[in-house]
Design a protein around this motif. Structure first.
Motif, short mmCIF file in Angstrom:
data_model
loop_
_atom_site.label_atom_id
_atom_site.label_comp_id
_atom_site.label_asym_id
_atom_site.label_seq_id
_atom_site.Cartn_x
_atom_site.Cartn_y
_atom_site.Cartn_z
N THR A 40 0.87 -1.17 0.00
CA THR A 40 0.00 0.00 0.00
C THR A 40 0.91 1.22 0.00
O THR A 40 1.89 1.25 0.74
CB THR A 40 -0.96 0.03 1.22
OG1 THR A 40 -1.93 1.06 1.04
CG2 THR A 40 -0.23 0.25 2.52
N SER A 42 2.72 4.57 0.80
CA SER A 42 2.79 5.41 1.99
C SER A 42 2.27 6.81 1.65
O SER A 42 2.73 7.43 0.68
CB SER A 42 4.24 5.51 2.49
OG SER A 42 4.34 6.51 3.48
N TYR A 43 1.32 7.28 2.45
CA TYR A 43 0.82 8.63 2.20
C TYR A 43 1.84 9.70 2.55
O TYR A 43 1.65 10.88 2.29
CB TYR A 43 -0.51 8.88 2.93
CG TYR A 43 -0.45 8.73 4.43
CD1 TYR A 43 -0.11 9.80 5.24
CD2 TYR A 43 -0.76 7.52 5.04
CE1 TYR A 43 -0.08 9.68 6.61
CE2 TYR A 43 -0.71 7.38 6.42
CZ TYR A 43 -0.37 8.46 7.20
OH TYR A 43 -0.33 8.33 8.56
N LYS A 44 2.96 9.26 3.15
CA LYS A 44 4.03 10.21 3.47
C LYS A 44 5.09 10.27 2.38
O LYS A 44 5.93 11.17 2.38
CB LYS A 44 4.70 9.79 4.79
CG LYS A 44 3.78 9.82 5.99
CD LYS A 44 4.49 9.34 7.24
CE LYS A 44 3.55 9.31 8.44
NZ LYS A 44 4.22 8.78 9.65
N TYR A 48 3.64 8.92 -3.45
CA TYR A 48 2.21 8.93 -3.17
C TYR A 48 1.66 10.35 -3.17
O TYR A 48 0.53 10.59 -3.63
CB TYR A 48 1.92 8.26 -1.82
CG TYR A 48 0.45 8.06 -1.57
CD1 TYR A 48 -0.32 7.26 -2.42
CD2 TYR A 48 -0.20 8.68 -0.50
CE1 TYR A 48 -1.68 7.08 -2.22
CE2 TYR A 48 -1.55 8.49 -0.29
CZ TYR A 48 -2.28 7.69 -1.15
OH TYR A 48 -3.63 7.52 -0.95
N ARG A 49 2.45 11.30 -2.70
CA ARG A 49 2.01 12.69 -2.76
C ARG A 49 1.82 13.14 -4.20
O ARG A 49 0.85 13.83 -4.53
CB ARG A 49 3.03 13.58 -2.04
CG ARG A 49 3.01 13.42 -0.51
CD ARG A 49 4.13 14.22 0.12
NE ARG A 49 4.17 14.01 1.58
CZ ARG A 49 5.11 14.46 2.38
NH1 ARG A 49 6.12 15.16 1.86
NH2 ARG A 49 5.06 14.23 3.67
N ARG A 52 -1.34 11.63 -5.52
CA ARG A 52 -2.53 12.34 -5.06
C ARG A 52 -2.70 13.66 -5.80
O ARG A 52 -3.82 14.07 -6.13
CB ARG A 52 -2.47 12.57 -3.55
CG ARG A 52 -2.66 11.29 -2.73
CD ARG A 52 -2.65 11.58 -1.24
NE ARG A 52 -3.82 12.33 -0.81
CZ ARG A 52 -4.97 11.78 -0.43
NH1 ARG A 52 -5.11 10.46 -0.44
NH2 ARG A 52 -5.98 12.53 -0.04
N TYR A 71 -10.23 11.72 2.69
CA TYR A 71 -9.28 11.83 3.80
C TYR A 71 -8.61 10.47 4.03
O TYR A 71 -9.27 9.43 4.03
CB TYR A 71 -10.02 12.28 5.06
CG TYR A 71 -9.23 12.08 6.34
CD1 TYR A 71 -8.13 12.88 6.64
CD2 TYR A 71 -9.58 11.06 7.24
CE1 TYR A 71 -7.41 12.69 7.81
CE2 TYR A 71 -8.87 10.86 8.40
CZ TYR A 71 -7.78 11.69 8.69
OH TYR A 71 -7.06 11.49 9.84
N GLN A 72 -7.31 10.48 4.21
CA GLN A 72 -6.55 9.26 4.46
C GLN A 72 -6.45 9.00 5.96
O GLN A 72 -5.81 9.77 6.68
CB GLN A 72 -5.14 9.41 3.88
CG GLN A 72 -4.22 8.23 4.12
CD GLN A 72 -4.67 6.98 3.40
OE1 GLN A 72 -5.09 7.02 2.27
NE2 GLN A 72 -4.61 5.85 4.08
#
Length: 383
Positions: A40, A42-44, A48-49, A52, A71-72
């Motif tokens: 998955t 990482s939203y960090k 992934y940024r 998005r 919202y994550q």
């Protein structure tokens, strides 16, 4: 043979989890050692940024095709929301530690020492659902001497959604596969026209197991009886669908029920998660399965909702959803000559809800196709 499976992330997605479970079971029963390479983004992470940001731009330009990102949840919030589905994962699915960065696939390939990879199913080749698209074409193992199989890999749609850059990256990787099969019949032409590979159409992995296999799961978890008789599994609810469900329940004398969080994943807000997280928790996988087992009729707008209605021989209606991909529905329904069960949301008032299904014909086709697809997969691995 040690096999690594690549599919969509192991999260709170009933169909996604069960297709992975089913594929593992087929391979395990054939004597193979199997684990799913879980991932998955990482939203960090920067990747992934950027993903998005790209999606946000696309959702602004094409709002119908690319809905706004939600919202994550934090890791702790996910543990609460996915507590029941996580139980199923930890109990019934062999998997690696979760990969969150792209270089993690290469590391896992080294430590896993796989003899073969099986890629599929569940829209694993659909760019808008995959932040690590090239990894689903085994870019991290392109120089390894391993067996490469795509089983029921899915684009989810009959339209080519790869960018030119993605096509240039993925097509030579696809051509290194030993065998390619796809979940939708339209995927055969997409593979030929855009990836330069020959593919065949096969069943979704969930259909490789029998109703009895799933009942054993329900019994193992001591799952209590469902709360009604008309199971409606609607991922994108609206007033038109609700009116249709109410009409069917009234005319057939059935009790409508759902197996979903009160705050569904598609519509929940940051405020819902922060202030009423208990309403965001997904019921268990076997609770969902039990709903099909006990229902007298089902109304769904999801691919796997349609699949399990067929497996459990429940009269069903599936309401099409173009944004999620229509070819997933039409392709499977054609196999069983059940095209008339697919409904247009704008014509629900015209449906004859008493129209029967010839289950003897459906089951005969399913048994034949199930055997063909299992034999095909296992034969390709043994070559």
């Amino acid at each position: 043979m040690k096999i690594g499976i690549l599919t969509q992330p192991l999260q709170a997605n009933y169909g996604g989890l069960l297709q992975n479970y089913a594929l593992q079971q087929v391979l395990l029963r054939a004597g193979h050692e199997v684990e799913t390479i879980d991932w998955t983004p990482s939203y960090k992470s920067l990747r992934y940024r950027l993903y998005r940001i790209k999606w946000t731009i696309l959702s602004f330009l094409f709002p119908k095709k690319f809905p706004k990102l939600k919202y994550q949840p934090t890791d702790d919030e996910k543990k609460v929301i996915q507590q029941h589905t996580n139980h199923f994962i930890s109990t019934y699915i062999h998997h690696t530690k979760t990969i969150m960065f792209k270089d993690g696939f290469r590391h896992q390939a080294k430590v896993g020492k796989y003899d073969a990879y099986v890629v599929g199913s569940d829209q694993c080749w659909r760019p808008c659902y995959n932040a690590f698209l090239s990894s689903m074409f085994l870019d991290f193992a392109k120089d390894e001497k391993v067996k490469r199989i795509a089983y029921a890999a899915s684009f989810g749609t009959d339209q080519w959604e790869f960018t030119q850059e993605e096509t240039l990256i993925c097509s030579p990787l696809a051509q290194k596969f030993d065998f390619v099969s796809v979940r939708e019949d339209s995927g055969v032409n997409l593979c030929k026209d855009h990836l330069g590979v020959a593919a065949i159409h096969v069943l979704d992995p969930t259909l490789l197991l029998t109703k009895e296999d799933y009942i054993l799961l329900i019994e193992a978890e001591k799952e209590p009886k469902a709360q009604g008789t008309l199971f409606n599994y609607i991922l994108d609810p609206d007033t038109v669908k609700s009116a249709f469900i109410n009409r069917v329940a009234k005319e057939r004398g059935l009790k409508s029920f759902q197996v979903l969080p009160k705050c569904q994943a598609e519509t929940r807000t940051k405020d819902d998660i922060k202030n009423r997280i208990e309403d965001c928790v997904f019921p268990g996988v076997t609770t969902w399965l039990r709903a099909f087992m006990d229902a007298e009729m089902t109304i769904v707008d999801s691919f796997h909702g349609m699949v399990f209605s067929i497996i459990f021989n429940k009269p069903f209606w599936v309401i099409g959803n173009a944004n999620r991909g229509m070819s997933r529905f039409t392709s499977l329904l054609k196999v069983f000559h059940l095209e008339d069960r697919l409904l247009d949301a704008n014509q629900l008032h015209e449906v004859d809800i008493n129209r029967p299904i010839d289950w003897s014909s459906v089951n005969a086709i399913l048994e034949q196709k199930r055997n063909e697809c299992k034999n095909l997969l296992l034969t390709q691995l043994s070559k």
